[in-house]
Scaffold this active site. Structure first.
Site, PDB file in Angstrom:
ATOM      1  N   ASP A   1      39.413   8.072  48.742  1.00  0.00           N
ATOM      2  CA  ASP A   1      38.986   8.839  46.920  1.00  0.00           C
ATOM      3  C   ASP A   1      40.457   8.369  46.714  1.00  0.00           C
ATOM      4  OD1 ASP A   1      38.339  10.383  45.853  1.00  0.00           O
ATOM      5  OD2 ASP A   1      39.219  11.699  46.460  1.00  0.00           O
TER       6      ASP A   1
ATOM      7  N   GLU B   1      35.253   2.959  42.740  1.00  0.00           N
ATOM      8  CA  GLU B   1      35.089   2.701  40.361  1.00  0.00           C
ATOM      9  C   GLU B   1      33.858   3.960  40.339  1.00  0.00           C
ATOM     10  OE1 GLU B   1      35.538  -0.129  37.084  1.00  0.00           O
ATOM     11  OE2 GLU B   1      34.274  -0.821  39.384  1.00  0.00           O
TER      12      GLU B   1
END
EC number: 3.2.1.4
Length: 718
Positions: free
Chosen positions: A691, A700
């Site tokens: 993350d 993304e």
């Protein structure tokens, strides 16, 4: 005498040995590939040099490109190095050029204040020359970057070799915080749905478990089922099932083997807000219009790419230079097109027809399958209007086809608001895949808008039929895989699936038998459909909107295969690639497999498919190896640093995290970005995720992953 000799020898050894036992360690060299003997990774070419780096004769050589202004607009870089406060660093390298130019060498933090260790400009000659630079770290940073910048200079080939950067210590090993060993769906469970959890444990025999309510009362007990070592995580795991407990409430936890899960609710409305929130991203990703705080609180911003300085705007976009393509396609001199509007695809400011096509199609299918919210139609129309602008007009080469994408001509950095993007924009050559995406999405849109706006529906259908005819006349015009300057290539050299999808949508809308696609096998891949494999979209719509018996049976057959696969997975995901390598955007693939299961449930009314779909989403919301919900704002621990130029709170605290209801791409065995390649090397598939805003290959955000989440959210609330 003998005794004295032994004693003397021992004393000598005592004096000599420490020199070997405590020798100073070799200085740490942060450069892992400074000789370019076979590969270029983890070096990256940015901006004007993007996509132009190769290993040539044991050197890393890059075409510096043209049309740049600032030094950093075109560069060769080694990212994600460590900078430590007060540590001295020494850089040594050899370099040459084909045309001597000034090159700026800089080692600095790659965000925030860009704290610099050293920066120097050298005019690099045609012969290989060795340089040494030194500097001292001023702060602690994990995103240090060594860059060789040549933007704004004459075009040349810059070659680099024998690079070392000595100083400091390596990063400590990356160890994710996976929380409690009992993994549950942190968003919760439906009262009448399946309820399962996974326990990470060294135990190989069943262990007791208990379900406890918010008041601490034990409301259900049982024993786990050993499942052995899970191939997708490398963990020894056991599973448990408490489906028989149906009482609604909050604050439930499961305890097993001395570990207690994160709390979760049981309730019928646990996904109600997700149905709304999963669509927020589409609004905040809108191009060409101001984003209003009244609509998306905390996300207000100025309109992007409307021609207000420093934007060049999307109101008159020229074509990318013909030299960028291997074929003879050309765009007339002085030609420009207004392609304002649509959704920014992902983290960058590009707009892609093949990603927009599947995303808007899934929202259209959500509408056709029962979510008749007029606000959903407003969002759909925003993207359809843009897709129409991407159709090549009459009188131009390849008229009727669709331009593949519109992007900046070189990559921009993070963070960057759309209104602050100063890069030139360009239309990229039409492609057959983009044209068929336009045909399919516009044909579906035509039947959805027929009742509310027949004039608009007729315009969509005309565009769809024109596009399909143009695609048949140009059936093998593929987007170049090397076209990565300023945006992703989205290359696809097999468009049989796009032809099937477009024909299916045109047939459903027009009832013209000429469009009826042949009933072929292979529409469903157990690894999940995505923008490059879209036959499933046509097959699903033929089953649900055309009530085609063959299509319906093929959906059910695909669902049966997914159930068989799912039952072998201790984490319950309907996804297990035969290679055990999870794809880029694996969360999108998982959700699209859930779409297949949910469609089978709608077609048959059988609980086996509904339960499989419900179990399938558990992995998205926390029942996974990392114990994280991949949807922002949902669960106890959730993704919130997805890569985005707009929602870049990790880099700039004044910016927001992504909107609630935004899904991260998820584990990606390819580790296709420098950060994940460095920190996650050797990862088991479920652990190939970070993350972190810089891990674009795993973290993304994209419109087509959120469209899958949006579709599934409507299923979960019905």
């Amino acid at each position: 005498m003998r005794r004295s000799l032994i004693t003397a020898t021992a004393a000598a050894l005592l004096l000599v040995t420490p020199a070997f036992a405590y020798a100073a360690p070799e200085p740490y060299n942060q450069v892992t590939n400074g000789t370019f003997d076979a590969v270029t990774a983890p070096w990256v070419a940015y901006g004007g040099a993007s996509g132009k780096l190769s290993a040539v004769g044991g050197q890393g050589c890059v075409d510096t490109g043209t049309g740049t202004i600032n030094p950093w607009d075109s560069m060769l870089a080694l990212p994600y190095l460590r900078i430590q406060n007060g540590v001295s660093y020494t850089l040594t390298f050899s370099a040459r050029t084909t045309v001597p130019i000034p090159v700026t060498i800089v080692f600095q933090q790659n965000s925030g204040a860009y704290s610099t260790v050293f920066a120097s400009t050298k005019t690099v000659p045609a012969s290989m020359t060795t340089y040494t630079l030194t500097g001292t770290g001023k702060g602690e940073f994990a995103d240090g970057q060594l860059g060789f910048q040549f933007g704004g200079q004459a075009r040349t080939t810059f070659c680099l070799d024998d690079v070392s950067l000595v100083g400091g210590e390596p990063f400590p090993p990356y160890v994710p915080d996976t929380g409690p060993r009992v993994r549950v769906n942190q968003v919760g469970y439906l009262p009448d749905g399946p309820k399962a959890a996974t326990v990470v444990t060294a135990a190989t025999v069943p262990v007791p478990w208990r379900l406890t309510d918010a008041a601490g009362r034990v409301v259900r007990t049982g024993k786990t089922t050993p499942r052995g070592v899970d191939a997708s995580s490398g963990q020894n795991v056991q599973t448990l099932d408490f489906s028989g407990f149906t009482k609604a409430g909050s604050g439930y936890t499961v305890t097993a083997d001395g570990a207690t899960s994160y709390p979760f609710p049981i309730g019928r409305d646990i996904y109600a807000s997700l149905r709304r929130d999963s669509k927020t991203l589409f609004y905040t990703q809108r191009s060409g219009t101001p984003i209003l705080d009244a609509v998306a609180p905390g996300y207000a911003r100025a309109a992007g790419h409307v021609g207000v300085a420093p934007n060049r705007g999307d109101t008159a976009v020229p074509c990318l230079a013909p030299a960028a393509f291997a074929d003879n396609w050309t765009c007339p001199a002085g030609y420009a097109r207004d392609v304002t509007g649509g959704w920014y695809d992902a983290a960058d400011h590009g707009k892609y027809v093949v990603n927009g096509g599947i995303a808007v199609a899934q929202l259209l299918s959500e509408f056709e399958n029962g979510n008749r919210d007029p606000r959903l139609l407003d969002e759909i129309r925003w993207e359809l209007d843009f897709l129409l602008t991407m159709q090549v007009p009459d009188g131009q080469p390849m008229a009727g086809m669709a331009y593949h994408k519109i992007t900046d001509t070189s990559w921009t950095g993070l963070p960057l608001a759309p209104a602050a993007d100063a890069k030139p924009r360009a239309l990229h050559r039409p492609s057959t895949a983009a044209t068929l995406n336009l045909a399919a999405a516009a044909a579906q849109g035509a039947r959805v808008f027929k009742k509310t706006d027949p004039e608009y529906a007729a315009r969509l259908l005309a565009a769809a039929t024109t596009a399909y005819t143009a695609a048949r006349a140009n059936p093998a015009v593929y987007a170049p895989a090397a076209d990565t300057a300023g945006g992703g290539a989205y290359a696809d050299s097999d468009v049989t699936d796009e032809f099937y999808w477009a024909a299916a949508e045109l047939f459903i809308t027009t009832r013209n038998a000429a469009y009826r696609p042949a009933p072929t096998a292979g529409a469903f891949d157990p690894d999940g459909f995505y923008w490059g494999s879209v036959a499933a979209l046509g097959r699903l719509d033929l089953a649900t909107q055309n009530h085609d018996p063959f299509a319906a049976l093929s959906v059910i057959a695909a669902a049966e295969k997914l159930i068989a696969l799912q039952r072998k997975q201790p984490y319950g995901q309907p996804y297990a690639p035969a290679t055990n390598r999870w794809a880029w955007g694996s969360n999108g693939n998982i959700l699209n497999n859930v779409v297949v299961l949910a469609t089978a449930a709608r077609l048959t009314g059988l609980d086996r498919y509904r339960d499989a779909a419900l179990t399938g989403v558990d992995v998205i919301f926390g029942r996974n190896a990392l114990n994280i919900s991949y949807v922002t704002g949902y669960g106890t621990v959730y993704s919130q640093n997805q890569q985005s130029r707009m929602y870049a709170h990790q880099l700039d605290a004044t910016l927001p995290h992504p909107p609630a209801g935004t899904i991260a791409g998820g584990p990606n065995s390819g580790l296709n970005d420098p950060l994940s390649a460095l920190r996650l090397a050797g990862c088991a598939p479920q652990f190939c995720y970070m993350d972190d805003i810089n891990s674009y290959a795993t973290n993304e955000l994209t419109i087509n992953w959120n469209s899958a989440l949006s579709w599934v959210s409507s299923f979960l609330t019905h």
